[in-house]
Scaffold this motif. Structure first.
Motif, PDB file in Angstrom:
ATOM      1  N   TYR A   1       4.672  -0.986   3.112  1.00 51.36           N
ATOM      2  CA  TYR A   1       4.067   0.339   3.100  1.00 51.36           C
ATOM      3  C   TYR A   1       5.035   1.410   2.627  1.00 51.36           C
ATOM      4  CZ  TYR A   1       0.173  -1.683   5.629  1.00 51.36           C
ATOM      5  OH  TYR A   1      -0.908  -2.450   5.982  1.00 51.36           O
ATOM      6  N   SER A   2       4.512   2.365   1.891  1.00 51.45           N
ATOM      7  CA  SER A   2       5.230   3.568   1.510  1.00 51.45           C
ATOM      8  C   SER A   2       4.297   4.744   1.787  1.00 51.45           C
ATOM      9  CB  SER A   2       5.659   3.522   0.041  1.00 51.45           C
ATOM     10  OG  SER A   2       4.589   3.101  -0.785  1.00 51.45           O
ATOM     11  N   ILE A   3       4.856   5.953   1.818  1.00 47.72           N
ATOM     12  CA  ILE A   3       4.085   7.102   2.285  1.00 47.72           C
ATOM     13  C   ILE A   3       4.338   8.320   1.403  1.00 47.72           C
ATOM     14  CG2 ILE A   3       3.904   6.419   4.720  1.00 47.72           C
ATOM     15  CD1 ILE A   3       6.446   8.027   5.259  1.00 47.72           C
ATOM     16  N   TYR A   4       3.332   9.194   1.347  1.00 47.94           N
ATOM     17  CA  TYR A   4       3.526  10.507   0.732  1.00 47.94           C
ATOM     18  C   TYR A   4       2.515  11.483   1.305  1.00 47.94           C
ATOM     19  CZ  TYR A   4      -0.350  10.114  -2.773  1.00 47.94           C
ATOM     20  OH  TYR A   4      -1.564  10.021  -3.412  1.00 47.94           O
ATOM     21  N   GLY A   5       2.763  12.779   1.082  1.00 46.93           N
ATOM     22  CA  GLY A   5       1.836  13.782   1.604  1.00 46.93           C
ATOM     23  C   GLY A   5       2.518  14.819   2.470  1.00 46.93           C
TER      24      GLY A   5
ATOM     25  N   PHE B   1       0.819  -1.205   0.000  1.00 47.72           N
ATOM     26  CA  PHE B   1       0.000   0.000   0.000  1.00 47.72           C
ATOM     27  C   PHE B   1       0.859   1.264   0.000  1.00 47.72           C
ATOM     28  CE2 PHE B   1      -3.037  -3.048   1.772  1.00 47.72           C
ATOM     29  CZ  PHE B   1      -4.183  -2.725   1.072  1.00 47.72           C
ATOM     30  N   LEU B   2       0.334   2.286  -0.650  1.00 45.74           N
ATOM     31  CA  LEU B   2       0.892   3.630  -0.592  1.00 45.74           C
ATOM     32  C   LEU B   2      -0.079   4.473   0.221  1.00 45.74           C
ATOM     33  CD1 LEU B   2       2.767   5.967  -1.444  1.00 45.74           C
ATOM     34  CD2 LEU B   2       1.427   6.146  -3.563  1.00 45.74           C
ATOM     35  N   ILE B   3       0.402   5.022   1.327  1.00 43.77           N
ATOM     36  CA  ILE B   3      -0.450   5.785   2.240  1.00 43.77           C
ATOM     37  C   ILE B   3      -0.297   7.276   1.971  1.00 43.77           C
ATOM     38  CG2 ILE B   3      -0.984   6.270   4.652  1.00 43.77           C
ATOM     39  CD1 ILE B   3       0.486   3.625   5.336  1.00 43.77           C
ATOM     40  N   HIS B   4      -1.416   7.919   1.676  1.00 42.52           N
ATOM     41  CA  HIS B   4      -1.416   9.373   1.480  1.00 42.52           C
ATOM     42  C   HIS B   4      -1.793  10.025   2.809  1.00 42.52           C
ATOM     43  CE1 HIS B   4      -2.660  12.998  -1.242  1.00 42.52           C
ATOM     44  NE2 HIS B   4      -1.751  13.312  -0.331  1.00 42.52           N
ATOM     45  N   ILE B   5      -0.844  10.699   3.427  1.00 37.19           N
ATOM     46  CA  ILE B   5      -1.063  11.358   4.717  1.00 37.19           C
ATOM     47  C   ILE B   5      -1.695  12.719   4.450  1.00 37.19           C
ATOM     48  CG2 ILE B   5       0.034  12.220   6.810  1.00 37.19           C
ATOM     49  CD1 ILE B   5       2.280  10.168   6.292  1.00 37.19           C
ATOM     50  N   LYS B   6      -2.977  12.855   4.767  1.00 43.81           N
ATOM     51  CA  LYS B   6      -3.738  14.046   4.379  1.00 43.81           C
ATOM     52  C   LYS B   6      -3.724  15.159   5.421  1.00 43.81           C
ATOM     53  CE  LYS B   6      -5.978  14.247   1.143  1.00 43.81           C
ATOM     54  NZ  LYS B   6      -5.673  14.707  -0.235  1.00 43.81           N
ATOM     55  N   ASP B   7      -3.582  14.823   6.695  1.00 42.00           N
ATOM     56  CA  ASP B   7      -3.585  15.852   7.729  1.00 42.00           C
ATOM     57  C   ASP B   7      -2.223  16.519   7.833  1.00 42.00           C
ATOM     58  OD1 ASP B   7      -6.215  15.466   8.394  1.00 42.00           O
ATOM     59  OD2 ASP B   7      -5.813  14.209  10.136  1.00 42.00           O
TER      60      ASP B   7
ATOM     61  N   MET C   1      12.141   3.486   4.146  1.00 41.84           N
ATOM     62  CA  MET C   1      10.771   3.478   3.639  1.00 41.84           C
ATOM     63  C   MET C   1      10.647   4.451   2.469  1.00 41.84           C
ATOM     64  SD  MET C   1       7.168   4.192   5.655  1.00 41.84           S
ATOM     65  CE  MET C   1       7.266   2.658   6.583  1.00 41.84           C
ATOM     66  N   LYS C   2      10.031   4.013   1.394  1.00 42.57           N
ATOM     67  CA  LYS C   2       9.814   4.891   0.246  1.00 42.57           C
ATOM     68  C   LYS C   2       8.862   6.010   0.654  1.00 42.57           C
ATOM     69  CE  LYS C   2      10.487   1.327  -3.286  1.00 42.57           C
ATOM     70  NZ  LYS C   2      10.847   0.229  -2.352  1.00 42.57           N
ATOM     71  N   ALA C   3       9.220   7.244   0.330  1.00 41.49           N
ATOM     72  CA  ALA C   3       8.418   8.387   0.754  1.00 41.49           C
ATOM     73  C   ALA C   3       8.517   9.508  -0.260  1.00 41.49           C
ATOM     74  CB  ALA C   3       8.870   8.882   2.122  1.00 41.49           C
ATOM     75  N   MET C   4       7.517  10.396  -0.231  1.00 35.56           N
ATOM     76  CA  MET C   4       7.511  11.536  -1.150  1.00 35.56           C
ATOM     77  C   MET C   4       6.695  12.671  -0.564  1.00 35.56           C
ATOM     78  SD  MET C   4       6.159  11.723  -5.112  1.00 35.56           S
ATOM     79  CE  MET C   4       4.409  11.705  -4.673  1.00 35.56           C
ATOM     80  N   THR C   5       7.249  13.854  -0.651  1.00 39.43           N
ATOM     81  CA  THR C   5       6.496  15.086  -0.479  1.00 39.43           C
ATOM     82  C   THR C   5       6.801  15.944  -1.705  1.00 39.43           C
ATOM     83  OG1 THR C   5       8.247  16.382   0.603  1.00 39.43           O
ATOM     84  CG2 THR C   5       6.900  14.975   2.034  1.00 39.43           C
ATOM     85  N   ALA C   6       6.012  16.980  -1.922  1.00 37.91           N
ATOM     86  CA  ALA C   6       6.263  17.854  -3.071  1.00 37.91           C
ATOM     87  C   ALA C   6       7.663  18.463  -2.988  1.00 37.91           C
ATOM     88  CB  ALA C   6       5.202  18.948  -3.124  1.00 37.91           C
TER      89      ALA C   6
END
Length: 320
Positions: free
Chosen positions: A199-203, A169-175, A218-223
């Motif tokens: 799990y990987s994350i972005y947001g 899963f790729l989790i989009h952290i919205k808060d 952990m694979k991660a991304m922010t703008a």
């Protein structure tokens, strides 16, 4: 002087030849023999014209006429996506009033449910009693095809983990803010290393900085992370070197920008794989990005591309 000029020209030619050889990847049209992995955005979702969306648009009120009964960010929609062959499913999370993690896209419950207010105004128990299909309409509010069909369909993070213990899963952290990051860290600490690796994350920047500090691989991304990484790669990637900033990343690239990428597609993908990063091809639609939702859009993918693509309609592209 003539000799010096010749030496300079030879050096320039050598550098150009090195750049070409080091970054050349054949790029024709996509073929049926290539292997492409699929990221299903929010599982199986009702889609809409992204070109009409503004930052505060109620997308549930502008959906196309439904072609299936699945609602985004639900267990059935995720299950359907995996059944259609998704390799990875994305879902959104927010924090509840009682500090739980719930799977929901909007910060307001107004757009999709019968209630009003922020997600954070309600406990998990209260949220899971809501009808998340209440607000969907494709004909300007004349009909609501999913009203009463979404009661109890809003899952918690724990629900997803329990239902799909071995899926990626790729989790989009919205808060915004550190709280949601710390809550996720608590969840990851309860898992073994193998499960965390799914799990990987972005947001949100702050939340992801906290998580990456404890789980650096952990694979991660922010703008901000993506912008920094791609700029640095554009500066030095012609040498074949991958900057530290682009390692262990979730990299989403609009297909319209890929011609700027050194070694695109095959050599770039190989470099990113070795760097522990995942490349996901997306489409730019006005100020927003979207996925590949039709066979016609799939045809734009170049031969030699064997990374991921994002889609909201895996049911349509599955035959490809």
């Amino acid at each position: 002087m003539i000799r010096k000029k010749r030496i300079i020209l030879c050096v320039i030619a050598a550098i150009l030849i090195f750049i070409i050889i080091n970054n050349f990847s054949f790029q024709g049209h996509s073929g049926s023999s290539q292997t492409i992995s699929v990221l299903a955005h929010r599982g199986m979702a009702q889609t809409f014209d992204i070109g009409k969306v503004k930052w505060d648009t109620n997308t549930a009120a502008i959906i196309y006429k439904p072609e299936h009964d699945f609602l985004e960010n639900t267990i059935p929609s995720m299950m359907a996506a995996f059944d259609y062959g998704a390799d990875l499913v994305e879902f959104d999370i927010r924090t509840t009033k009682d500090k739980k993690l719930v799977v929901f896209h909007d910060y307001l419950v107004d757009y999709r449910t019968e209630k009003k207010g922020n997600v954070s105004d309600y406990t998990l128990e209260e949220l899971q009693k809501m009808d998340i299909g209440y607000g969907y309409t494709y004909d300007n509010g004349n009909t609501f095809p999913f009203r009463s069909k979404g009661v109890g369909l809003m899952p918690s993070f724990d629900d997803v983990l329990k239902e799909f213990p071995q899926k990626e899963f790729l989790i989009h952290i919205k808060d915004n803010g550190p709280e949601i990051g710390n809550l996720l860290i608590e969840k990851f600490r309860e898992m073994n290393d193998e499960t965390v690796g799914l799990y990987s994350i972005y947001g949100n920047d702050e939340a992801i900085a906290l998580i990456k500090k404890e789980y650096p691989e952990m694979k991660a991304m922010t703008a901000q992370m993506l912008k920094k990484a791609l700029i640095q790669y554009l500066l030095v990637g012609w040498t074949g070197y991958t900057p530290k900033s682009i390692r262990n990343m979730e990299i989403h690239i609009p297909i319209e920008y890929t011609k700027l990428i050194w070694g695109w597609p095959a050599k770039f993908l190989d470099r990113m794989n070795k760097a522990g990063s995942r490349v996901v091809l997306i489409r730019k639609i006005g100020p927003w990005t979207g996925g590949f939702d039709s066979i016609e859009e799939i045809k734009d993918i170049p031969a030699g591309y064997n990374g991921y693509i994002m889609t909201d309609r895996i049911d349509r592209i599955q035959p490809f």
